[in-house]
Design a protein around this motif. Structure first.
Motif, PDB file in Angstrom:
ATOM      1  N   GLN A 107      22.511 -15.404  28.618  1.00  0.00           N
ATOM      2  CA  GLN A 107      21.344 -15.434  29.506  1.00  0.00           C
ATOM      3  C   GLN A 107      21.452 -16.753  30.118  1.00  0.00           C
ATOM      4  OE1 GLN A 107      17.733 -13.708  28.262  1.00  0.00           O
ATOM      5  NE2 GLN A 107      18.583 -11.965  27.510  1.00  0.00           N
ATOM      6  N   THR A 108      20.779 -17.029  31.358  1.00  0.00           N
ATOM      7  CA  THR A 108      20.601 -18.475  31.744  1.00  0.00           C
ATOM      8  C   THR A 108      19.600 -19.137  31.331  1.00  0.00           C
ATOM      9  OG1 THR A 108      21.362 -17.626  34.114  1.00  0.00           O
ATOM     10  CG2 THR A 108      20.298 -19.548  34.148  1.00  0.00           C
ATOM     11  N   PRO A 109      19.715 -20.365  30.852  1.00  0.00           N
ATOM     12  CA  PRO A 109      20.974 -21.101  30.760  1.00  0.00           C
ATOM     13  C   PRO A 109      21.952 -20.639  29.758  1.00  0.00           C
ATOM     14  CG  PRO A 109      19.261 -22.448  29.689  1.00  0.00           C
ATOM     15  CD  PRO A 109      18.546 -21.140  30.046  1.00  0.00           C
ATOM     16  N   PRO A 110      23.250 -20.534  29.986  1.00  0.00           N
ATOM     17  CA  PRO A 110      24.202 -20.030  28.919  1.00  0.00           C
ATOM     18  C   PRO A 110      24.286 -21.123  28.036  1.00  0.00           C
ATOM     19  CG  PRO A 110      25.132 -20.704  30.796  1.00  0.00           C
ATOM     20  CD  PRO A 110      23.965 -21.069  31.178  1.00  0.00           C
ATOM     21  N   TYR A 140      27.006 -23.117  25.697  1.00  0.00           N
ATOM     22  CA  TYR A 140      28.086 -24.027  25.943  1.00  0.00           C
ATOM     23  C   TYR A 140      28.220 -25.099  25.216  1.00  0.00           C
ATOM     24  CZ  TYR A 140      25.818 -27.154  29.123  1.00  0.00           C
ATOM     25  OH  TYR A 140      24.927 -28.131  29.533  1.00  0.00           O
ATOM     26  N   LYS A 169      21.054 -22.283  21.841  1.00  0.00           N
ATOM     27  CA  LYS A 169      19.663 -21.910  22.339  1.00  0.00           C
ATOM     28  C   LYS A 169      19.010 -20.759  21.086  1.00  0.00           C
ATOM     29  CE  LYS A 169      20.896 -19.432  25.887  1.00  0.00           C
ATOM     30  NZ  LYS A 169      20.625 -18.445  26.883  1.00  0.00           N
ATOM     31  N   ASP A 212      16.893 -25.013  26.650  1.00  0.00           N
ATOM     32  CA  ASP A 212      17.646 -25.858  27.870  1.00  0.00           C
ATOM     33  C   ASP A 212      18.294 -27.184  27.154  1.00  0.00           C
ATOM     34  OD1 ASP A 212      18.900 -25.988  30.209  1.00  0.00           O
ATOM     35  OD2 ASP A 212      16.974 -27.017  31.294  1.00  0.00           O
TER      36      ASP A 212
END
Length: 222
Positions: free
Chosen positions: A64-67, A69, A91, A111
């Protein structure tokens, strides 16, 4: 902030290494989860401090945003040892059940729950599949700098980055040569961080966050 400047300085040194050196820059995505952890401390409701002590079920929601990474830079020596820096944008979200029990509208680091470390790595070049696959391991120490998003119901919202405590990571994986410059890799990675964060509405909370992740990425070497 001193630790952050030290990590950025290390990255600058790595990137300034002459092109003949074995330097790698990597980017990865993946699936990340986080087991339960105990949340303790206090939060103010209507100006009255209230003790908090609850085992929280965290959700990762990697895609889901933000992913989820990560980014890393490594300088490899001829003996198979390497050093560098890494940032993981993990997250964690408190479950709806936990939010209701705590009396919070929000409790998340999304985030993200950023882990910054200075790493030491070891690789064994071309050990598998006719020299194309290279296993590696990594360990690192650094700090957690999550974006804290927390709001007791009816109180001020805490929304911003905080340096919350020390962090570490361990990882193991394998890379596959695509051509002279590019590799693909897969790895398992574990992180652990101690997080003490302030609430704008009053109070302070603490929890230790563990993440488990399977990462898939690309590496550019020069």
């Amino acid at each position: 902030m001193t630790r952050i400047r030290a990590i950025l300085a290390a990255l600058a040194v790595i990137l300034a290494t002459p092109a003949a050196a074995d330097v790698e820059l990597s980017f990865y995505l993946g699936s990340q989860s986080s087991p339960h952890s105990r949340l303790t401390g206090s939060a103010d409701f209507g100006g009255v401090p209230t003790a908090i002590d609850r085992l929280i079920k965290w959700e990762g929601r990697s895609f889901q945003t933000p992913p989820y990474y990560g980014l890393k830079a490594l300088y490899w020596q001829d003996n198979g040892w390497g050093y560098g820096v890494e940032m993981t944008h993990a997250k964690v979200y408190a479950s709806a059940t936990d939010l209701a029990a705590l009396g919070f509208d929000k409790l998340e680091f999304t985030d993200g729950h950023n882990i910054l470390t200075a790493n030491l790595s070891r690789r064994w070049d071309g050990q598998w599949w006719d020299g194309r696959l290279t296993p590696f391991v990594t360990g690192g120490l650094g700090l957690a700098m999550p974006h804290v998003d927390a709001q007791p119901t009816g109180e001020a919202r805490t929304y911003g980055y905080q340096v919350t405590g020390p962090a570490m990571r361990l990882g193991a994986g394998v890379s596959m040569a695509i051509n002279e410059r590019w590799d693909a890799f897969a790895e398992y990675q574990f992180t652990y961080s101690v997080n003490t964060f302030d609430l704008d509405s009053g109070g302070q909370l603490e929890t230790n966050i563990i993440t488990n992740a399977i990462n898939f990425g690309l590496t550019y070497g020069f």
